[in-house]
Design a protein around this motif. Structure first.
Motif, short mmCIF file in Angstrom:
data_model
loop_
_atom_site.label_atom_id
_atom_site.label_comp_id
_atom_site.label_asym_id
_atom_site.label_seq_id
_atom_site.Cartn_x
_atom_site.Cartn_y
_atom_site.Cartn_z
N HIS A 179 0.82 -1.22 0.00
CA HIS A 179 0.00 0.00 0.00
C HIS A 179 0.85 1.27 0.00
O HIS A 179 1.65 1.49 0.89
CB HIS A 179 -0.92 0.01 1.21
CG HIS A 179 -1.48 -1.33 1.53
ND1 HIS A 179 -2.23 -2.05 0.63
CD2 HIS A 179 -1.37 -2.11 2.64
CE1 HIS A 179 -2.58 -3.21 1.18
NE2 HIS A 179 -2.05 -3.27 2.39
N ARG A 180 0.58 2.10 -1.01
CA ARG A 180 1.25 3.39 -1.14
C ARG A 180 0.42 4.47 -0.44
O ARG A 180 -0.75 4.28 -0.12
CB ARG A 180 1.36 3.79 -2.61
CG ARG A 180 2.24 2.91 -3.43
CD ARG A 180 2.04 3.18 -4.90
NE ARG A 180 2.93 2.33 -5.67
CZ ARG A 180 4.20 2.63 -5.96
NH1 ARG A 180 4.70 3.79 -5.54
NH2 ARG A 180 4.95 1.80 -6.64
N TRP A 181 1.06 5.62 -0.32
CA TRP A 181 0.40 6.81 0.23
C TRP A 181 -0.97 7.04 -0.41
O TRP A 181 -1.97 7.26 0.28
CB TRP A 181 1.34 8.00 0.01
CG TRP A 181 0.79 9.32 0.40
CD1 TRP A 181 0.72 9.86 1.65
CD2 TRP A 181 0.24 10.30 -0.49
NE1 TRP A 181 0.18 11.10 1.61
CE2 TRP A 181 -0.13 11.41 0.30
CE3 TRP A 181 0.04 10.35 -1.87
CZ2 TRP A 181 -0.71 12.56 -0.26
CZ3 TRP A 181 -0.53 11.48 -2.42
CH2 TRP A 181 -0.91 12.58 -1.61
N GLY A 182 -1.00 6.93 -1.73
CA GLY A 182 -2.24 7.21 -2.45
C GLY A 182 -3.33 6.16 -2.24
O GLY A 182 -4.48 6.37 -2.64
N ASP A 183 -2.97 5.05 -1.64
CA ASP A 183 -3.96 3.99 -1.42
C ASP A 183 -4.78 4.24 -0.17
O ASP A 183 -5.74 3.50 0.10
CB ASP A 183 -3.26 2.64 -1.29
CG ASP A 183 -2.55 2.23 -2.58
OD1 ASP A 183 -3.03 2.62 -3.66
OD2 ASP A 183 -1.52 1.53 -2.49
N TYR A 184 -4.39 5.21 0.62
CA TYR A 184 -5.12 5.50 1.86
C TYR A 184 -6.07 6.67 1.64
O TYR A 184 -5.70 7.66 0.99
CB TYR A 184 -4.15 5.82 3.00
CG TYR A 184 -3.33 4.61 3.41
CD1 TYR A 184 -3.75 3.80 4.47
CD2 TYR A 184 -2.17 4.25 2.72
CE1 TYR A 184 -3.01 2.68 4.84
CE2 TYR A 184 -1.44 3.14 3.08
CZ TYR A 184 -1.86 2.35 4.13
OH TYR A 184 -1.15 1.25 4.49
N ALA A 185 -7.26 6.56 2.16
CA ALA A 185 -8.27 7.61 1.97
C ALA A 185 -8.63 8.24 3.31
O ALA A 185 -8.68 7.56 4.34
CB ALA A 185 -9.52 7.00 1.34
N LYS A 186 -8.87 9.51 3.31
CA LYS A 186 -9.32 10.20 4.52
C LYS A 186 -10.54 9.49 5.07
O LYS A 186 -11.46 9.15 4.33
CB LYS A 186 -9.72 11.64 4.19
CG LYS A 186 -8.60 12.63 4.33
CD LYS A 186 -9.13 14.06 4.28
CE LYS A 186 -8.28 14.87 3.31
NZ LYS A 186 -8.66 16.30 3.29
N GLY A 187 -10.55 9.27 6.34
CA GLY A 187 -11.69 8.62 6.98
C GLY A 187 -11.55 7.11 7.06
O GLY A 187 -12.27 6.44 7.82
N GLU A 188 -10.59 6.57 6.31
CA GLU A 188 -10.37 5.11 6.35
C GLU A 188 -9.90 4.68 7.74
O GLU A 188 -9.09 5.36 8.37
CB GLU A 188 -9.30 4.77 5.31
CG GLU A 188 -8.99 3.30 5.21
CD GLU A 188 -8.02 3.00 4.07
OE1 GLU A 188 -7.68 3.94 3.31
OE2 GLU A 188 -7.61 1.83 3.95
N VAL A 189 -10.45 3.57 8.18
CA VAL A 189 -10.07 3.04 9.50
C VAL A 189 -9.41 1.68 9.32
O VAL A 189 -9.90 0.84 8.57
CB VAL A 189 -11.30 2.93 10.43
CG1 VAL A 189 -10.94 2.19 11.71
CG2 VAL A 189 -11.85 4.32 10.76
#
Lengths: 344, 344, 344
Positions: free
Chosen positions: C193-203
């Motif tokens: 997982h890269r930086w761009g794979d994470y979304a705001k609000g993701e837990v």
């Protein structure tokens, strides 16, 4: 939740697949000191730069079992996170000593698969190789585990069971470059017994016992970056116990075996091994060794094939390991078959 | 079973005999870090290369008690495996700081023997010397232990009791090469008190307490390769308790004494010491110090003779150490008489 | 008794005062190894010289939290010995990686004071800076504590409350010299997982749990030379419990967060944090993370703003942290807001 690693299930392995394990690890003087704090390790070659230098090495290598634990630890997330049982080891060989400053990484090749008849799990055989920062192998071993299926509908793979040697042949044992016991200092090493003083069938009771604490086995197991839940989380098992990593028992037994085998300086092979029963904090571990075989290697180095048994409980005497049903008796924790190098 | 070391009995010692102890040990940064994890050690000279460099040393030496514990640990298999009691210390002197990378070994000369009147045990006095890899002595001390006889028929040796100094004379204290407190940084060290600020008879309560865990004392004791069963095996004593190595109490008390003696940077001598009562896991250890004497050594270095007392229990105040019968009161764990170096 | 440090009381702090904390500390390979033994830390940049070298660094720096703990520990005798509560953190930034061999020291400036209305205590705000042996800052952060008054008659100071940023701005994050994730090895790091794979609000539930032992948290807390009595002395609190240093919970939670955030290699800022409830030995700690924000920094490096929550108890699911009264629910141990660097 999809970003976390749930581990592989039986159907996720393919014969011939090579899995490169994560997180290379640089080892240094800190790991050596912790090893001495966690285990009563006293073998002189792993304790003193001067002693190791006199044996032809460039300083004291890290304990051979540090190499084993670090390489093993790397495999856990890929191989045994969903393992029901760690079934066996074979053809293990140490290929090169590891020194402070070396960086280890590991990969495993899937060399055997067999789905169990109940269709809910299967055996996975892997050959794992640990390498240093130069890419040279430092350790190589086969282990097989029983892994649950995640998807019971997944088709069974063709059955392949590797042909594994019962014992690593003496001619396949690797003597570290430069190692010589020609000028071996038996007084510094702690005992006078040479390779030739041990006889096949001889049994050595290592006398000392060690009662194990939760903090100790968790410190050790974390140090090898082994993340199996069952070792750390008291809420994971229904009985509230944390299962002690089998390698902790191996290291404790090997260290206790100094008393009687102070000159069995280096491990060079694992022929096989069984974690016979679970070990828990509060158990008092004792060990004994049976001499299984002996092989001369050079003019001054011989190998002993040794059966190292760890038991718990105050009685803990040598004796039968298995009951009439062929199963290990409850007090037996470890039954390990290995080769070690000694001065002739 | 004959390959294991059962330890020496009283009749196995001969006056003048020199015993070379096994397993030389290379110490490094790992031992330093573990020392800081095991004890609340904060003396700046042993914490910071920069601070030690400003005091004229080549970087920060390992804690003086690491030297003591490692040398002591080496003697255990030969001196105290069958000891009934560790009776005293005298004429202990640190002769040279030990740095990461140094390899220590130890030997002991039997300097006194006296069979007890009951004929079942005797006193053995040894002078133990620790040396580094160059052969130079780093520590020298006398201790005496009561050892069981193995063969009650063995003849009693001639009685020889060495003439031991009650106190190491200030002129015999060894100041490490290059050490100077001329540019001492009291703020960095943590307290403003100079050698001249302490008065004979002054008592310092070190305030803090530390509750001891099984895992901690076993990690420490193993780290020094001290193998005495009683520290590790909960089945060894009838009460199921593991006796804490007396040196663990020394190190804990010394570390606690930072609070009030932050500038007592280096230990240079042990005049005497008693492990007054056994210490077990769960005990909460506190410490206080009495200033026994003071000696100026150079323009900027003075020595304080200090009595370091460790006690257990919440009360733990300074006060009587012994009852009317002359025996230590039950809450007293340690009564140690030593010299330390401070800035004048 | 006057030679010991009783700690400062509220009236002992003056606005603008700079306190130089005692006992500089040289860190080395031993601290690294202990960190790996104490926490299940696996981030590759802090594990492997080779991996860190491929990311443009001169070998593997010590874990960023080692820097934090060592600097924090130095402040305890001057800032929080008489603290009733550790109330918050802000504007924390890592400014330079720390390598084995570096020596850290710390100083704090008093940047805010406010006596409480009851007149028995007050808030003290300090900005603490950790520096290496060259004098360059490695870490900078604000914390505020509630400190008892020693003399209730002492006049109240003028109230000054510093204006603190709620979040460290992305442009103020410091990327270590030379760091590049252009040739990042995701397989070695353990997750794709890269930086761009994470979304705001993701837990992300980090899955694993760790049951904490007394010996472990005391070893850790001592290692940072943090001397607060409440962590070590079982007789200090009426309930006989030793309070676990909040930083131990931070490190445990951060290490557990590898599972799902293996590529969040370096901590660069602490925006805020609360030790929501006390943690004691026997607690089983779990952790989850919420992605709060994301900021691209360079072509190959991005920053994620993460909320790391540690909870205890077997349920330990993500969910409400606070009750209707606005207070943290009893199972919540830590609520930490930080920035980490990831490969884009």
């Amino acid at each position: 939740m999809s970003k976390t690693n749930a581990g592989r299930f039986f159907e996720d392995y393919a014969l011939g697949e090579v899995i490169r394990h994560a997180v290379p690890r640089t080892l240094a003087e800190g790991e050596r000191a912790l090893y001495h704090a966690l285990y009563p390790a006293r073998h002189a070659l792993h304790s003193s730069d001067a002693f190791a230098g006199a044996c032809g090495l460039d300083g004291s290598p890290l304990d051979d079992l540090i190499t084993f634990h670090v390489v093993f630890g790397k495999t856990v997330p890929d191989i045994s996170l969903n393992a029901v049982a760690n079934l066996g080891y074979a053809e293990g060989r140490w290929l090169k000593p590891v020194y402070p400053g070396d960086t280890l990484s590991a990969e495993s090749e899937v060399i055997g698969l067999k789905q169990n008849s109940n269709g809910t799990s299967g055996l996975v055989y892997v050959r794992t190789t640990g390498r240093d920062q130069t890419g040279e192998p430092v350790l190589d071993y086969v282990r097989w585990v029983m892994v649950r299926k995640g998807n019971l509908e997944a088709p069974a793979p063709d059955t392949t069971i590797p042909d594994l040697a019962k014992v690593v042949a003496p001619e396949d044992l690797v003597i570290p470059d430069g190692l010589s016991f020609a000028d071996y200092d038996f007084t510094a090493a702690g005992e006078p017994h040479r390779w030739g003083d041990y006889a096949k069938g001889e049994v050595i009771d290592h006398v000392d016992g060690s009662t194990i604490e939760e903090a100790e086995h968790m410190l050790a197991t974390r140090l090898w970056q082994n993340t199996a839940k069952v070792h750390f989380d008291a809420t994971f098992r229904e009985d509230g116990k944390r299962l002690i990593y089998g390698g902790h028992v191996i290291s404790m037994a090997r260290a206790l075996s100094f008393n009687g085998l102070a000159n069995a300086q280096m491990l060079v092979a694992i022929n096989g091994g069984a974690h016979a029963n679970p070990c828990f904090a509060g158990d008092t571990l004792r060990a004994w060794t049976e001499v299984l075989d002996a092989a001369p290697l050079t003019d001054d180095i011989g190998a002993l094939r040794l059966r190292l048994v760890a038991v718990k409980g105050p009685e803990a005497l040598a004796g039968d390991l298995k009951g009439e049903d062929g199963r290990y008796l409850p007090h037996v924790l470890l039954d390990l078959d290995y080769w070690a190098l000694m001065p002739r």
